[in-house]
Motif scaffolding. Structure first.
Motif, PDB file in Angstrom:
ATOM      1  N   MET A  75      83.438  24.646  60.038  1.00 47.29           N
ATOM      2  CA  MET A  75      84.718  24.426  60.703  1.00 47.29           C
ATOM      3  C   MET A  75      85.781  25.392  60.219  1.00 47.29           C
ATOM      4  SD  MET A  75      84.779  20.263  60.852  1.00 47.29           S
ATOM      5  CE  MET A  75      83.334  19.796  59.914  1.00 47.29           C
ATOM      6  N   CYS A  76      85.668  25.842  58.967  1.00 46.26           N
ATOM      7  CA  CYS A  76      86.624  26.802  58.431  1.00 46.26           C
ATOM      8  C   CYS A  76      86.029  27.397  57.165  1.00 46.26           C
ATOM      9  CB  CYS A  76      87.972  26.144  58.149  1.00 46.26           C
ATOM     10  SG  CYS A  76      87.897  24.751  57.010  1.00 46.26           S
ATOM     11  N   TYR A  77      86.696  28.394  56.627  1.00 40.81           N
ATOM     12  CA  TYR A  77      86.317  28.925  55.328  1.00 40.81           C
ATOM     13  C   TYR A  77      86.945  28.077  54.222  1.00 40.81           C
ATOM     14  CZ  TYR A  77      84.058  33.194  56.981  1.00 40.81           C
ATOM     15  OH  TYR A  77      83.194  34.083  57.560  1.00 40.81           O
ATOM     16  N   SER A  78      86.339  28.146  53.044  1.00 35.88           N
ATOM     17  CA  SER A  78      86.814  27.373  51.904  1.00 35.88           C
ATOM     18  C   SER A  78      86.797  28.259  50.676  1.00 35.88           C
ATOM     19  CB  SER A  78      85.918  26.150  51.686  1.00 35.88           C
ATOM     20  OG  SER A  78      86.244  25.483  50.495  1.00 35.88           O
ATOM     21  N   VAL A  79      87.856  28.134  49.861  1.00 34.56           N
ATOM     22  CA  VAL A  79      87.903  28.837  48.586  1.00 34.56           C
ATOM     23  C   VAL A  79      88.247  27.836  47.490  1.00 34.56           C
ATOM     24  CG1 VAL A  79      88.484  31.076  49.570  1.00 34.56           C
ATOM     25  CG2 VAL A  79      90.316  29.494  48.964  1.00 34.56           C
ATOM     26  N   HIS A  80      88.209  28.287  46.255  1.00 36.47           N
ATOM     27  CA  HIS A  80      88.322  27.375  45.116  1.00 36.47           C
ATOM     28  C   HIS A  80      89.574  26.506  45.171  1.00 36.47           C
ATOM     29  CE1 HIS A  80      88.146  25.835  41.037  1.00 36.47           C
ATOM     30  NE2 HIS A  80      89.395  26.244  40.871  1.00 36.47           N
ATOM     31  N   LEU A 232      83.549  30.571  49.910  1.00 39.92           N
ATOM     32  CA  LEU A 232      83.557  31.962  49.484  1.00 39.92           C
ATOM     33  C   LEU A 232      83.864  32.018  47.991  1.00 39.92           C
ATOM     34  CD1 LEU A 232      85.559  33.561  52.444  1.00 39.92           C
ATOM     35  CD2 LEU A 232      83.071  33.487  52.143  1.00 39.92           C
ATOM     36  N   HIS A 233      83.384  33.061  47.335  1.00 37.87           N
ATOM     37  CA  HIS A 233      83.462  33.145  45.877  1.00 37.87           C
ATOM     38  C   HIS A 233      84.179  34.425  45.464  1.00 37.87           C
ATOM     39  CE1 HIS A 233      80.418  29.904  45.538  1.00 37.87           C
ATOM     40  NE2 HIS A 233      79.937  30.468  46.628  1.00 37.87           N
ATOM     41  N   ALA A 234      85.278  34.281  44.749  1.00 40.66           N
ATOM     42  CA  ALA A 234      86.064  35.436  44.332  1.00 40.66           C
ATOM     43  C   ALA A 234      85.297  36.334  43.372  1.00 40.66           C
ATOM     44  CB  ALA A 234      87.365  34.973  43.687  1.00 40.66           C
ATOM     45  N   ASP A 235      84.276  35.789  42.683  1.00 44.45           N
ATOM     46  CA  ASP A 235      83.526  36.600  41.724  1.00 44.45           C
ATOM     47  C   ASP A 235      82.275  37.240  42.343  1.00 44.45           C
ATOM     48  OD1 ASP A 235      82.373  34.127  42.054  1.00 44.45           O
ATOM     49  OD2 ASP A 235      81.767  33.891  39.953  1.00 44.45           O
ATOM     50  N   TRP A 236      82.102  37.092  43.645  1.00 43.44           N
ATOM     51  CA  TRP A 236      81.020  37.775  44.347  1.00 43.44           C
ATOM     52  C   TRP A 236      81.620  38.986  45.050  1.00 43.44           C
ATOM     53  CZ3 TRP A 236      77.521  33.545  47.029  1.00 43.44           C
ATOM     54  CH2 TRP A 236      77.041  32.663  46.037  1.00 43.44           C
ATOM     55  N   ASP A 237      81.158  40.174  44.729  1.00 43.01           N
ATOM     56  CA  ASP A 237      81.792  41.405  45.201  1.00 43.01           C
ATOM     57  C   ASP A 237      81.964  41.448  46.712  1.00 43.01           C
ATOM     58  OD1 ASP A 237      82.019  42.327  42.621  1.00 43.01           O
ATOM     59  OD2 ASP A 237      80.205  43.570  42.703  1.00 43.01           O
TER      60      ASP A 237
END
Length: 266
Positions: A75-80, A232-237
């Motif tokens: 339904m949407c993107y998600s971050v920490h 999504l993961h900020a530590d994944w390039d």
């Protein structure tokens, strides 16, 4: 740590009010259809080849998940510090039960606008809508997805509970990026059935793929996954570029993540 969400004075709020609240919190950036540089199945950013061209599928979807998942719609993107924080609090923090309402409202509004799009894109109407369960001993046996669905009675009536059972309490971190063939059980005969299976978020995909594997072993013909968020993961390039764009992207339920325009297919 996750940000603090302040409970609004929501007496008399409708589902549209809760969706507006999620938008105002900037926690639910839209997923668009066929976004350049993302996996055609799981919607995560993909790495590039030697020519600098993005792969159409990520490694895990190409090698594993596509064998059991016929489609996936977030339904949407998600971050920490965004939707993930809401989902974590709903699952783990007493006093945040009120956050079930915006999640249920998002699901209700999303399905009302786009369920027919998903069905047409993936071969026809679903025979069954079900959820990925938690283990019976986790959180006192309370399934957070079931509790979210119960927030809106008509929404709850759409879903069939108990199709899958979780066999053991393996933590998510222990099954990253792999299919666990014995994680779930299914006693139903799903021969020829088309299944839409709901989970809270797609992180590495192991849980959803394991659930889809079990449904296929029960002879389901089609398994499409639906989640509130695609993590999504900020530590994944390869994820960093897209994460940098999300603050400029609001939740827009007019745009379908399946075919990318504001109106369902005719």
């Amino acid at each position: 740590m996750y940000r603090t969400f302040v409970r609004p004075n929501h007496a008399g709020w409708k589902t549209t009010d809760w969706v507006a609240w999620l938008t105002e919190q900037h926690v639910a950036p839209s997923v668009t259809a066929d976004e350049e540089g993302t996996c055609a199945l799981c919607r995560a950013p993909t790495p590039t080849d030697a020519r600098g061209v993005h792969y159409t599928r990520c490694f895990n979807c190409q090698k594993q998940y596509a064998s059991v998942l016929d489609g996936f719609v977030p339904m949407c993107y998600s971050v920490h510090d965004g939707l993930e924080g809401i989902l974590w609090r709903v699952k783990n923090s007493p006093g945040y039960e009120w956050l079930r309402a915006p999640l249920a409202s998002l699901l209700w509004e999303f399905l009302g606008r786009h369920l027919s799009c998903i069905e047409k894109a993936y071969g026809g109407p679903f025979d069954m809508l079900t959820t990925v369960p938690t283990h019976s001993e986790t959180r006192g046996g309370r399934n957070h997805l079931s509790l979210i669905l119960q927030s809106i009675t008509p929404l709850n009536n759409l879903w069939t509970e108990g199709v899958l059972t979780k066999n053991y309490r393996e933590k998510a971190g222990e099954r990253r990026r792999r299919i666990s063939t014995d994680l779930f059980g299914c006693s139903a005969n799903l021969e020829g059935k088309r299944i839409l299976v709901l989970d809270d978020t797609f992180t590495s995909g192991g849980t959803l793929a394991s659930a889809a594997y079990t449904l296929k072993q029960a002879r389901a013909s089609t398994v499409i996954a639906l989640t509130f968020g695609r993590q999504l993961h900020a530590d994944w390039d390869e994820h960093r570029y897209l994460i940098e764009q999300l603050p400029y992207r609001n939740l827009d339920l007019q745009e379908c993540p399946v075919h990318g325009v504001g109106l369902p297919w005719s």
